[in-house]
Design a protein around this motif. Structure first.
Motif, PDB file in Angstrom:
ATOM      1  N   LYS A 182       0.830  -1.207   0.000  1.00 37.84           N
ATOM      2  CA  LYS A 182       0.000   0.000   0.000  1.00 37.84           C
ATOM      3  C   LYS A 182       0.864   1.256   0.000  1.00 37.84           C
ATOM      4  O   LYS A 182       0.502   2.272  -0.605  1.00 37.84           O
ATOM      5  N   GLU A 185       2.168   1.843  -3.483  1.00 36.53           N
ATOM      6  CA  GLU A 185       1.094   2.371  -4.337  1.00 36.53           C
ATOM      7  C   GLU A 185       0.837   3.851  -4.024  1.00 36.53           C
ATOM      8  O   GLU A 185       0.649   4.672  -4.916  1.00 36.53           O
ATOM      9  N   TRP A 186       0.846   4.165  -2.723  1.00 35.75           N
ATOM     10  CA  TRP A 186       0.589   5.554  -2.304  1.00 35.75           C
ATOM     11  C   TRP A 186       1.659   6.500  -2.842  1.00 35.75           C
ATOM     12  O   TRP A 186       1.373   7.547  -3.404  1.00 35.75           O
ATOM     13  N   PRO A 225      -0.429   5.541   4.114  1.00 37.34           N
ATOM     14  CA  PRO A 225      -1.072   4.413   4.800  1.00 37.34           C
ATOM     15  C   PRO A 225      -0.268   4.022   6.043  1.00 37.34           C
ATOM     16  O   PRO A 225       0.954   4.009   6.010  1.00 37.34           O
TER      17      PRO A 225
END
Length: 422
Positions: A182, A185-186, A225
């Motif tokens: 995550k 991706e962020w 995240p």
RNA sequence: GCGGCGGUAGCUCAAUGGUAGAGUCCCAGAUUGUGAUUCUGGUUGUUGUGGGUUCGAGUCCCAUCCGUCGCCCCA
């Protein structure tokens, strides 16, 4: 100045007699401290097969990629590495010798470690660690034991007011993997806001981006995240239990969600004791849980946790706080002038040692005056003075150097009795 | 590995481009057998190393080594 090849290797230091008192004091405290918790010492070789560290620490860590002293033993072609840390060797020894066959083990080790970094205060290419490992214990009670141990040690060393505890949890392997995904991706979605360092780390070590000191990225990092959102119930319960243990014992701490360790083997609890007194190298003790490592190194799966301290950094802190314990000093310095006196002084010094006293025999001749100066400078509490008069009579004159008191002349049999032990 | 600053006696530090110094330490003496105070005298250097500029370099320039602060990393 000495020829370059006659100098110590860069980043590797001599520890001289003038500074040894602090080391010896530290080591004595460490031994008492570890004994009081029932830990046993383990000694492993300084040299290991290179593959051990690659597997234990992780191929893509900075340590393995660019800091290890690795070389080929030309006599048999093996790739060997000077240990950059102690946990890998410790776990290797535990697995190789089946030390967990009858249950958990509490172990410790100390000694030099080697990393090829640019030397700086508190960072040397050969440095010393004291490491503590508990293997075979899964519960938070062991994490708590380790944290309370460290807190006690700072008190014993007089450093409690200089260090603060930061803790975090990394969760299990699954949580870490999904969090990492995550994060990537962020940050991929906000690539335009990343600085150069962060872009470089994006795929190699995205967790480290969270640690950035770049103020322009703080908002981005804050909004990223969070690992805590990925933690499963077991990880949360473990962390909560650790926190309760600290609270119950009255050990203060700060939860630092960005605290990550640079070695791949950690999971669940991680912690660091840090100081603001040592500049850029402020971590004096760090560790955590590494439940997967034993199995990863070929052993029967066993949970484990531990920590290591940087000895040079702790000594620097102790020195900073004004501690400068003297090295060992003799009880008596034996002054002797004249051939007959010198021969007799050898026997007098031996008689003192027979009685359990520490005696330094003056060697090399010189006047009474110069020998008395040496006696004073040695720190000895008494001068035992032998001239030809005393030698002929089989006696010695004893003069207190530190306190008040008369000079006395006695036979060898009474000599040691006059020199009081401290 | 990257950037800033630095390197002169064992130690702490001076020295406009013009004879390398002080304090301390050490050694000896004042005190012909007695330390820590005092006084007197003395030793201490390839100015980190190697090049260059200059009539002349500790001083200016370049390189390199080492240290230090920060980055990075980590104990």
């Amino acid at each position: 100045m000495a020829n370059e090849t006659l100098r110590a290797v860069r980043g590797m230091n001599d520890i001289l007699p003038a500074g040894i008192g602090l080391w010896q004091h530290f080591e004595a405290v460490i031994r008492d401290w570890l004994a009081s918790y029932g830990y046993q010492e383990l000694r492993t070789p300084i040299l290991e097969h290179t593959g051990l560290f690659k597997r234990a620490i992780g191929e893509v860590t900075d340590i393995v990629e660019k800091e290890m002293y690795t070389f080929v033993d030309e006599l048999n072609g093996e790739s060997l590495t000077l240990r950059p840390e102690g946990t890998a060797s410790c776990v290797r020894a535990v697995v190789e010798n089946n030390l967990l066959y009858d249950g958990g083990k509490r172990l410790w080790y100390q000694g030099p470690m080697f990393r090829h970094e640019r030397p700086q205060k508190g960072r040397y290419r050969q440095f010393h660690q004291v490491g503590i490992e508990a293997l075979g214990y899964a519960g938070p009670d062991m994490d708590i034991e380790h944290l309370l141990m460290t807190a006690r040690l700072w008190k014993m060393l007089g450093l409690a007011e200089f260090v603060v505890l930061e803790i975090n949890t990394l969760g299990g392997a699954e949580s870490r993997a999904s969090h990492r995904q995550k994060l990537i991706e962020w940050f991929e979605a906000h690539q335009d806001q990343l600085d150069e360092d962060s872009r470089r780390r994006l795929y190699s070590n995205p967790l480290r981006i969270l640690d950035t000191k770049n103020p322009a990225m703080q908002d981005l990092v804050e909004a990223a995240p969070k690992l805590i959102d990925e933690l499963d119930a077991a990880a949360m319960a473990h962390f909560d239990a650790v926190r309760q243990g600290l609270d119950a014992a009255g050990v203060a701490y700060r939860i630092n969600p960005r605290l990550v360790r640079g070695l791949d083997y950690y999971n669940y609890t991680v912690f660091e004791w840090v100081t603001d007194k040592l500049g850029a190298q402020g971590t004096v003790c760090a560790g955590g849980r590494y439940d997967g490592l034993v199995a990863q190194l070929g052993g029967k799966p066993a949970p484990a946790c531990g920590f290591a301290m940087g000895v040079e950094r702790l000594l620097a802190l102790m020195a900073e706080s004004g501690q400068n314990p003297p090295g060992a000093v003799a009880d008596a310095y034996v002054v002797n002038v004249g051939d007959a006196a010198t021969r007799f002084a050898v026997l007098a010094a031996e008689a003192l040692r027979d009685a359990g006293l520490k005696a330094v025999l003056h060697c090399g001749g010189g006047s009474f005056k110069s020998q008395m100066k040496k006696a004073d400078a040695s720190g000895a509490r008494f001068a035992v003075i032998i001239g030809d008069d005393e030698a002929a009579a089989g006696e010695a004159s004893v003069k207190p150097l530190r306190g008040e008191g008369p000079q006395q002349r006695v036979g060898l049999a009474e000599l040691a009795g006059i020199i009081t032990k401290e």
